[in-house]
Design a protein around this motif. Sequence first.
Motif, mmCIF file in Angstrom:
data_model
loop_
_atom_site.group_PDB
_atom_site.id
_atom_site.type_symbol
_atom_site.label_atom_id
_atom_site.label_comp_id
_atom_site.label_asym_id
_atom_site.label_seq_id
_atom_site.Cartn_x
_atom_site.Cartn_y
_atom_site.Cartn_z
ATOM 1 N N GLY A 259 3.291 -12.763 10.162
ATOM 2 C CA GLY A 259 3.294 -13.467 8.883
ATOM 3 C C GLY A 259 3.778 -12.535 7.799
ATOM 4 N N PRO A 260 3.978 -13.067 6.605
ATOM 5 C CA PRO A 260 4.477 -12.237 5.510
ATOM 6 C C PRO A 260 3.435 -11.209 5.067
ATOM 7 C CG PRO A 260 3.981 -14.443 4.727
ATOM 8 C CD PRO A 260 3.792 -14.459 6.212
ATOM 9 N N VAL B 35 3.200 3.392 9.883
ATOM 10 C CA VAL B 35 2.114 2.825 10.688
ATOM 11 C C VAL B 35 2.129 1.301 10.621
ATOM 12 C CG1 VAL B 35 -0.390 2.636 10.901
ATOM 13 C CG2 VAL B 35 0.652 4.872 10.510
ATOM 14 N N ASN B 36 2.211 0.748 9.424
ATOM 15 C CA ASN B 36 2.145 -0.715 9.276
ATOM 16 C C ASN B 36 3.378 -1.437 9.813
ATOM 17 O OD1 ASN B 36 -0.429 -1.128 8.160
ATOM 18 N ND2 ASN B 36 0.308 -0.381 6.194
ATOM 19 N N SER B 37 4.533 -0.807 9.747
ATOM 20 C CA SER B 37 5.753 -1.484 10.208
ATOM 21 C C SER B 37 5.708 -1.799 11.698
ATOM 22 C CB SER B 37 6.992 -0.655 9.882
ATOM 23 O OG SER B 37 6.984 0.548 10.623
ATOM 24 N N SER C 123 5.175 -8.162 11.569
ATOM 25 C CA SER C 123 6.500 -8.672 11.907
ATOM 26 C C SER C 123 7.362 -8.980 10.688
ATOM 27 C CB SER C 123 6.376 -9.931 12.774
ATOM 28 O OG SER C 123 5.801 -10.989 12.031
ATOM 29 N N GLU C 124 6.739 -9.283 9.551
ATOM 30 C CA GLU C 124 7.500 -9.656 8.347
ATOM 31 C C GLU C 124 7.097 -8.804 7.156
ATOM 32 O OE1 GLU C 124 7.568 -13.893 7.506
ATOM 33 O OE2 GLU C 124 6.957 -14.286 9.569
#
Length: 109
Positions: free
Chosen positions: A77-78, A96-98, A102-103
């Motif tokens: 999700g965004p 880390v978060n990337s 996914s968005e």
Amino acid sequence: ATDFVRREVAAFTERPAAWWTHTEDVEDFLMRAFWEIKGSVLQYSDFAKCIQENAYVLQRMHKLEGNLREPERVFDGPCLLVTSADSPEFQDVREVNSKFCSEMEVVEL
């Protein structure tokens, strides 16, 4: 809260970088955020202290979590990640978060 952050990011990115000074940017943004979420008993000094302490805690959590285990699934999700080029708290966050969003949209101020 998401609408507030999107408005703030848009306002920051519309102004030329030379117009801002780091101290004014941070102080102005923190004051707007304080008024956005202000409860009847929250004092600005407590809010600012909370922001400062949590920035350090979040940095440590991201580092520890990134080294311990990977989530079982990707967030689908965004996701808006707002970072500061001048702040060490954000150096590892994007990487880390990337891996797990996914968005993910990243805006660096």
